[in-house]
Design a protein around this motif. Structure first.
Motif, PDB file in Angstrom:
ATOM      1  N   UNK A 188       0.826  -1.207   0.000  1.00  0.00           N
ATOM      2  CA  UNK A 188       0.000   0.000   0.000  1.00  0.00           C
ATOM      3  C   UNK A 188       0.863   1.261   0.000  1.00  0.00           C
ATOM      4  N   UNK A 189       2.041   1.177   0.634  1.00  0.00           N
ATOM      5  CA  UNK A 189       2.924   2.342   0.678  1.00  0.00           C
ATOM      6  C   UNK A 189       3.345   2.788  -0.705  1.00  0.00           C
ATOM      7  N   UNK A 190       3.660   1.843  -1.593  1.00  0.00           N
ATOM      8  CA  UNK A 190       4.035   2.182  -2.969  1.00  0.00           C
ATOM      9  C   UNK A 190       2.843   2.775  -3.713  1.00  0.00           C
ATOM     10  N   UNK A 191       1.647   2.204  -3.461  1.00  0.00           N
ATOM     11  CA  UNK A 191       0.447   2.739  -4.106  1.00  0.00           C
ATOM     12  C   UNK A 191       0.160   4.153  -3.615  1.00  0.00           C
ATOM     13  N   UNK A 192       0.311   4.403  -2.308  1.00  0.00           N
ATOM     14  CA  UNK A 192       0.068   5.742  -1.769  1.00  0.00           C
ATOM     15  C   UNK A 192       1.042   6.752  -2.379  1.00  0.00           C
ATOM     16  N   UNK A 193       2.284   6.349  -2.589  1.00  0.00           N
ATOM     17  CA  UNK A 193       3.249   7.262  -3.212  1.00  0.00           C
ATOM     18  C   UNK A 193       2.784   7.684  -4.600  1.00  0.00           C
ATOM     19  N   UNK A 194       2.349   6.728  -5.413  1.00  0.00           N
ATOM     20  CA  UNK A 194       1.955   7.048  -6.782  1.00  0.00           C
ATOM     21  C   UNK A 194       0.645   7.834  -6.815  1.00  0.00           C
ATOM     22  N   UNK A 195      -0.227   7.574  -5.853  1.00  0.00           N
ATOM     23  CA  UNK A 195      -1.467   8.342  -5.782  1.00  0.00           C
ATOM     24  C   UNK A 195      -1.165   9.796  -5.383  1.00  0.00           C
ATOM     25  N   UNK A 196      -0.243   9.985  -4.430  1.00  0.00           N
ATOM     26  CA  UNK A 196       0.147  11.351  -4.049  1.00  0.00           C
ATOM     27  C   UNK A 196       0.809  12.058  -5.227  1.00  0.00           C
ATOM     28  N   UNK A 197       1.590  11.314  -5.996  1.00  0.00           N
ATOM     29  CA  UNK A 197       2.256  11.907  -7.153  1.00  0.00           C
ATOM     30  C   UNK A 197       1.219  12.430  -8.150  1.00  0.00           C
ATOM     31  N   UNK A 198       0.169  11.625  -8.401  1.00  0.00           N
ATOM     32  CA  UNK A 198      -0.883  12.053  -9.324  1.00  0.00           C
ATOM     33  C   UNK A 198      -1.649  13.248  -8.773  1.00  0.00           C
ATOM     34  N   UNK A 199      -1.891  13.235  -7.470  1.00  0.00           N
ATOM     35  CA  UNK A 199      -2.690  14.291  -6.852  1.00  0.00           C
ATOM     36  C   UNK A 199      -1.904  15.595  -6.693  1.00  0.00           C
ATOM     37  N   UNK A 200      -0.668  15.489  -6.206  1.00  0.00           N
ATOM     38  CA  UNK A 200       0.110  16.685  -5.895  1.00  0.00           C
ATOM     39  C   UNK A 200       0.735  17.337  -7.126  1.00  0.00           C
ATOM     40  N   UNK A 201       1.029  16.548  -8.143  1.00  0.00           N
ATOM     41  CA  UNK A 201       1.743  17.066  -9.318  1.00  0.00           C
ATOM     42  C   UNK A 201       0.988  16.726 -10.600  1.00  0.00           C
TER      43      UNK A 201
END
Length: 353
Positions: A139-152
């Motif tokens: 889930x940690x890897x998924x959260x990173x990519x979701x934050x990447x899509x959301x923040x940038x």
């Protein structure tokens, strides 16, 4: 001792289209003509996990190119000069000697701070909540990519991805992007307290920001280190142990430092993905909220609005052509409507819900 391997990006191709939020109720992503949502379930693109790792690395490469952080990018072979993010992956191999024949447990971190000694890199990861550590397949890897899509979001930096730009507004957006790359965009650095900036060539702006800092020895350590407990985290104000890594933001000046878990956006309090921040008004912002602090964002298409003529309701903004019902797409300017969770509905669709 554990064996470490640091490497650049190794993209894995694969697009998952079912909506992660709808848990199987959405049969697959059906793109809307101008909204950044699925026509079927109305959830955002990032909920469908549509981007590949290569897409993500291209996006960050584009963001960091033409900035003072372009050293974190590399030219893509055969890519017509396109630069790609040199994402630092970390592979940790721990020997398991409980049985007769030793085996090896391998953990892959999808991202790790670049340029660190092996021990410091692992210390950094241990200071991040376990559920947010970007370990491949978790889930940690998924959260990173979701934050990447959301923040940038890509549409905050590439006019070609925008459908809300009117004639003449592309130049305004290009200038907006040029300005934030020059004045606000940053990538955090990781080092021990008091040792930030020691491994980089000193830049003119660093000298002016950092004039009161104690002189450094050639290896980057401070000549006269402050007493234990002297350093405090900018966010939580708690003391920083001298033997634990901290995050620095060069645009903030190296007198400021953060616990790894405390380096978050001042607006949404989300951890800043891959330590990418935007500095404004004495604080670090994620890309999304930095852009919104300067210009309104359309609640319909999610793009920054560069026109001075737009619709506003209850603190939200819309391009005039996007001030429309979420269900039937009827333009609502001058018509009755309801607003719920930032979504507009005409009276007919509102009553049928």
């Amino acid at each position: 001792p554990a064996l470490f391997q640091m490497s650049g990006s190794q993209p894995q191709v694969g697009r998952g289209v079912p909506c992660l939020r709808c848990r199987g109720l959405c049969t697959g992503f059906e793109p809307h003509s101008w909204r950044k949502i699925c026509k079927s379930c109305k959830c955002s693109q990032e909920e469908h996990g549509l981007s590949s790792e290569l897409d993500d690395d291209r996006k960050i490469g584009r963001l960091l190119s033409d900035s003072k952080y372009s050293s974190l990018t590399a030219r893509l072979k055969g890519g017509d000069g396109v630069r790609i993010y040199k994402r630092n992956r970390m592979i940790v191999t721990n020997p398991n000697i409980s049985g007769k024949d030793p085996t090896f447990d391998t953990i892959t971190y999808e991202w790790a701070p670049p340029g660190l000694a092996q021990k410091l890199a692992m210390q950094y990861m241990e200071l991040i909540p376990s559920e947010l550590q970007p370990v491949a397949g978790t889930d940690g890897a998924w959260h990173r990519r979701r934050r990447l899509a959301r923040q940038l979001p890509l549409h905050d930096q590439d006019p070609a991805q925008c459908r809300g730009l009117a004639e003449g507004e592309q130049r305004l957006m290009e200038e907006f992007v040029r300005k934030y790359k020059a004045e606000a965009l940053g990538v955090g650095e990781v080092a021990l307290p008091g040792q930030g900036g020691g491994k980089q060539e000193e830049k003119p702006q660093d000298k002016s920001i950092d004039a009161g800092r104690a002189p450094e020895s050639p290896n980057g350590a401070l000549e006269s280190a402050p007493a234990a407990g002297h350093y405090r985290c900018e966010t939580c104000k708690q003391p920083l142990p001298g033997d634990c890594p901290v995050v620095y933001a060069d645009r903030a000046g190296y007198a400021r430092q953060w616990h790894p878990a405390c380096f978050v956006c001042c607006r949404c309090a989300e951890p800043l993905v891959d330590l990418i921040y935007f500095w404004r008004s004495g604080a670090a912002w994620c890309g999304r909220h930095y852009c919104e602090s300067l210009r309104p964002r359309c609640a319909g298409c999610d793009e920054i609005i560069f026109s001075e003529d737009y619709q506003q309701v209850e603190g939200l903004a819309w391009h005039k052509k996007h001030f429309a019902c979420l269900e039937c797409e009827t333009l609502l300017t001058g018509k009755p409507f309801t607003l719920a969770n930032a979504s507009l509905l005409c009276t007919t669709c509102s009553q049928s819900r």
